[in-house]
Design a protein around this motif. Structure first.
Motif, PDB file in Angstrom:
ATOM      1  N   GLY A 109       1.235   7.237 -18.422  1.00 17.31           N
ATOM      2  CA  GLY A 109       0.831   6.036 -17.709  1.00 17.31           C
ATOM      3  C   GLY A 109       1.983   5.474 -16.882  1.00 17.31           C
ATOM      4  O   GLY A 109       3.144   5.712 -17.191  1.00 17.31           O
ATOM      5  N   PRO A 110       1.672   4.705 -15.867  1.00 12.05           N
ATOM      6  CA  PRO A 110       0.353   4.558 -15.252  1.00 12.05           C
ATOM      7  C   PRO A 110      -0.027   5.809 -14.467  1.00 12.05           C
ATOM      8  O   PRO A 110       0.827   6.627 -14.144  1.00 12.05           O
ATOM      9  N   SER A 111      -1.314   5.924 -14.158  1.00  9.94           N
ATOM     10  CA  SER A 111      -1.799   7.107 -13.453  1.00  9.94           C
ATOM     11  C   SER A 111      -2.232   6.734 -12.034  1.00  9.94           C
ATOM     12  O   SER A 111      -2.251   5.558 -11.648  1.00  9.94           O
ATOM     13  N   LEU A 112      -2.626   7.745 -11.291  1.00  9.20           N
ATOM     14  CA  LEU A 112      -3.134   7.540  -9.933  1.00  9.20           C
ATOM     15  C   LEU A 112      -4.516   6.899  -9.932  1.00  9.20           C
ATOM     16  O   LEU A 112      -5.022   6.550  -8.858  1.00  9.20           O
ATOM     17  N   LEU A 113      -5.114   6.721 -11.116  1.00 11.62           N
ATOM     18  CA  LEU A 113      -6.476   6.207 -11.222  1.00 11.62           C
ATOM     19  C   LEU A 113      -6.542   4.799 -11.800  1.00 11.62           C
ATOM     20  O   LEU A 113      -7.639   4.247 -11.940  1.00 11.62           O
ATOM     21  N   ARG A 123       2.999   5.281  -9.817  1.00  4.81           N
ATOM     22  CA  ARG A 123       2.839   6.729  -9.954  1.00  4.81           C
ATOM     23  C   ARG A 123       3.040   7.418  -8.604  1.00  4.81           C
ATOM     24  O   ARG A 123       3.676   8.474  -8.526  1.00  4.81           O
ATOM     25  N   THR A 124       2.494   6.824  -7.542  1.00  3.61           N
ATOM     26  CA  THR A 124       2.705   7.395  -6.215  1.00  3.61           C
ATOM     27  C   THR A 124       4.185   7.430  -5.867  1.00  3.61           C
ATOM     28  O   THR A 124       4.687   8.420  -5.310  1.00  3.61           O
ATOM     29  N   ASP A 125       4.897   6.368  -6.214  1.00  5.76           N
ATOM     30  CA  ASP A 125       6.337   6.332  -5.938  1.00  5.76           C
ATOM     31  C   ASP A 125       7.069   7.444  -6.693  1.00  5.76           C
ATOM     32  O   ASP A 125       7.984   8.072  -6.146  1.00  5.76           O
ATOM     33  N   LEU A 126       6.675   7.705  -7.947  1.00  2.48           N
ATOM     34  CA  LEU A 126       7.296   8.803  -8.693  1.00  2.48           C
ATOM     35  C   LEU A 126       7.080  10.130  -7.970  1.00  2.48           C
ATOM     36  O   LEU A 126       8.004  10.955  -7.864  1.00  2.48           O
ATOM     37  N   LEU A 127       5.879  10.338  -7.456  1.00  2.24           N
ATOM     38  CA  LEU A 127       5.596  11.585  -6.754  1.00  2.24           C
ATOM     39  C   LEU A 127       6.385  11.669  -5.448  1.00  2.24           C
ATOM     40  O   LEU A 127       6.837  12.760  -5.057  1.00  2.24           O
ATOM     41  N   ARG A 161      -9.807   6.457  -5.616  1.00  7.02           N
ATOM     42  CA  ARG A 161      -8.431   6.062  -5.933  1.00  7.02           C
ATOM     43  C   ARG A 161      -7.489   7.263  -5.868  1.00  7.02           C
ATOM     44  O   ARG A 161      -6.358   7.161  -5.372  1.00  7.02           O
ATOM     45  N   LEU A 162      -7.948   8.395  -6.395  1.00  5.74           N
ATOM     46  CA  LEU A 162      -7.093   9.582  -6.401  1.00  5.74           C
ATOM     47  C   LEU A 162      -6.750  10.000  -4.978  1.00  5.74           C
ATOM     48  O   LEU A 162      -5.571  10.264  -4.666  1.00  5.74           O
ATOM     49  N   ALA A 163      -7.740  10.074  -4.130  1.00 12.11           N
ATOM     50  CA  ALA A 163      -7.490  10.491  -2.748  1.00 12.11           C
ATOM     51  C   ALA A 163      -6.560   9.514  -2.038  1.00 12.11           C
ATOM     52  O   ALA A 163      -5.619   9.925  -1.334  1.00 12.11           O
ATOM     53  N   GLU A 164      -6.789   8.236  -2.218  1.00 12.30           N
ATOM     54  CA  GLU A 164      -5.945   7.242  -1.541  1.00 12.30           C
ATOM     55  C   GLU A 164      -4.516   7.263  -2.074  1.00 12.30           C
ATOM     56  O   GLU A 164      -3.560   7.104  -1.306  1.00 12.30           O
ATOM     57  N   LEU A 199     -11.484  17.503  -4.457  1.00 16.73           N
ATOM     58  CA  LEU A 199     -10.384  16.731  -3.879  1.00 16.73           C
ATOM     59  C   LEU A 199      -9.987  17.304  -2.523  1.00 16.73           C
ATOM     60  O   LEU A 199      -9.767  16.563  -1.557  1.00 16.73           O
ATOM     61  N   ARG A 200      -9.885  18.618  -2.446  1.00 18.22           N
ATOM     62  CA  ARG A 200      -9.472  19.265  -1.195  1.00 18.22           C
ATOM     63  C   ARG A 200     -10.433  18.916  -0.064  1.00 18.22           C
ATOM     64  O   ARG A 200     -10.002  18.561   1.048  1.00 18.22           O
ATOM     65  N   HIS A 201     -11.717  18.990  -0.322  1.00 15.14           N
ATOM     66  CA  HIS A 201     -12.698  18.669   0.711  1.00 15.14           C
ATOM     67  C   HIS A 201     -12.658  17.186   1.064  1.00 15.14           C
ATOM     68  O   HIS A 201     -12.786  16.812   2.242  1.00 15.14           O
ATOM     69  N   THR A 202     -12.474  16.316   0.065  1.00 13.50           N
ATOM     70  CA  THR A 202     -12.401  14.877   0.311  1.00 13.50           C
ATOM     71  C   THR A 202     -11.258  14.538   1.259  1.00 13.50           C
ATOM     72  O   THR A 202     -11.379  13.678   2.141  1.00 13.50           O
ATOM     73  N   LEU A 203     -10.127  15.219   1.085  1.00 15.46           N
ATOM     74  CA  LEU A 203      -8.945  14.942   1.893  1.00 15.46           C
ATOM     75  C   LEU A 203      -8.921  15.708   3.209  1.00 15.46           C
ATOM     76  O   LEU A 203      -7.965  15.567   3.984  1.00 15.46           O
ATOM     77  N   GLY A 204      -9.950  16.509   3.482  1.00 18.76           N
ATOM     78  CA  GLY A 204      -9.987  17.242   4.728  1.00 18.76           C
ATOM     79  C   GLY A 204      -9.192  18.531   4.719  1.00 18.76           C
ATOM     80  O   GLY A 204      -8.735  18.988   5.775  1.00 18.76           O
ATOM     81  N   ASP A 205      -9.014  19.125   3.551  1.00 17.52           N
ATOM     82  CA  ASP A 205      -8.320  20.410   3.393  1.00 17.52           C
ATOM     83  C   ASP A 205      -6.927  20.389   4.033  1.00 17.52           C
ATOM     84  O   ASP A 205      -6.601  21.242   4.871  1.00 17.52           O
TER      85      ASP A 205
END
Length: 326
Positions: A109-113, A123-127, A161-164, A199-205
């Motif tokens: 924790g915390p997660s991307l969700l 979590r985004t900052d860690l990545l 949330r994951l995609a964003e 996820l791949r399709h959601t983000l436009g590959d």
């Protein structure tokens, strides 16, 4: 650097008769061991051990004991680590599965969700930090995962949330030339290969979105056998984790303690042309990490150089790469 190519600084001219770093017969695959399975060792000691054993690289989990991503002077510490990896001739991938690096009371924790945007941003900052570290180390990929869907969160909201949350990470990955390799994790929102494709399709590959394939997870829950999973995942494969596992049980096991027939899996992996690291993933065996690191590499080399006799009906290959079960 292409997404599947190892860092240029680790490239060496191929000898006329391929051999591994310790003189053993080589396969086209490059094997590593995860530092999350060597958590009781100092990082420099862990790297020295892996080099001495003949591993080609290391799966580096950013954690408080191994290149803490939140401690001061991260860039300077990363430069020193890059020099050490060069000295030892080890390739590297950067992994972000540390259990308590962001929150000492919530595993992963915390997660991307998470419902709280501030928590998701942590979590985004860690990545983002991981992408910078990976670029400075010449790593072949940055690994990540979705996280478990929080209670009370509907599936559509979780995927949104994951995609964003991943969008800025993918932008940074594209700018750094280091692919982001998302891992399907049993029990998470993104749990299997179908989830990766959603996820791949959601983000436009996006070009820099790739896949971390855990061979044990394939055995655990995918409808296809692990070797077929490798073939199906080949176009997006950017990182591979490997261990033994049993069907329906998410427990990372030492080789020979589960149900996987490894020669067909490694045959399939070699046939894809994958050039990144294949990293042993035994995080719950750190108490005996040096023992399992020493045991795992010979097993993988035997399996990788064995002639698979797997039939279409799924019979296991009768090769030295398969250890008998009690």
């Amino acid at each position: 650097m292409s997404p599947q190519s190892p860092p240029a600084r680790h490239e060496q001219a191929a000898p006329s008769t391929p051999t591994a770093r310790d003189g053993a017969p080589a396969s086209p695959l490059r094997f590593g061991y995860g530092t999350n399975g060597l958590a009781d060792l100092r990082l420099d000691d862990a790297l020295g051990l892996l080099a001495d054993l003949g591993y080609d690289g290391v799966g580096l989990t950013l954690d408080h004991m191994h290149l803490d991503p939140l401690a001061p002077e991260l860039a300077a510490r990363t430069r020193r680590l890059a020099h050490r990896l060069d000295e030892l001739g080890l390739g590297v991938t950067v992994e972000t599965g540390a259990r308590y690096v962001l929150d000492p009371r919530r595993k992963h924790g915390p997660s991307l969700l998470d419902p709280d945007p501030g928590d998701r941003a942590r979590r985004t900052d860690l990545l983002l930090r991981a992408v910078r570290v990976a670029a400075d180390l010449g790593a072949h990929a940055v690994h990540c995962f979705s996280g478990i869907t929080p209670p009370g969160t509907d599936e559509e909201t979780a995927w949104k949330r994951l995609a964003e949350s991943l969008a800025p990470v993918l932008e940074a990955a594209a700018g750094s030339g280091v692919p982001l390799a998302v891992e399907p994790e049993p029990g998470h929102l993104l749990a299997d290969l179908d989830g990766f494709h959603r996820l791949r399709h959601t983000l436009g590959d996006p070009e820099h979105l790739g896949l971390t394939l855990d061979i044990g997870h394939c055995q655990c829950l995918e409808p296809l056998p692990p070797a077929d999973c490798v073939r199906a995942a080949a176009p997006w494969l950017r990182h591979v984790q490997i261990e033994d596992m049993r069907r329906g049980v998410h427990e990372h096991l030492p080789f020979g303690d589960g149900e996987i027939d490894f020669p067909p899996v490694l045959d399939a992996l070699a046939a894809t042309g994958y050039q990144g690291l294949t990293v042993v993933e035994l995080p719950r065996h750190s108490h005996a990490g040096p023992h399992f690191a020493e045991r795992s590499l010979p097993f993988l080399r035997r399996a990788a150089t064995a002639t698979s006799r797997t039939t279409r009906s799924g019979e296991p290959s009768d090769t030295p790469g398969r250890e008998p079960h009690p």
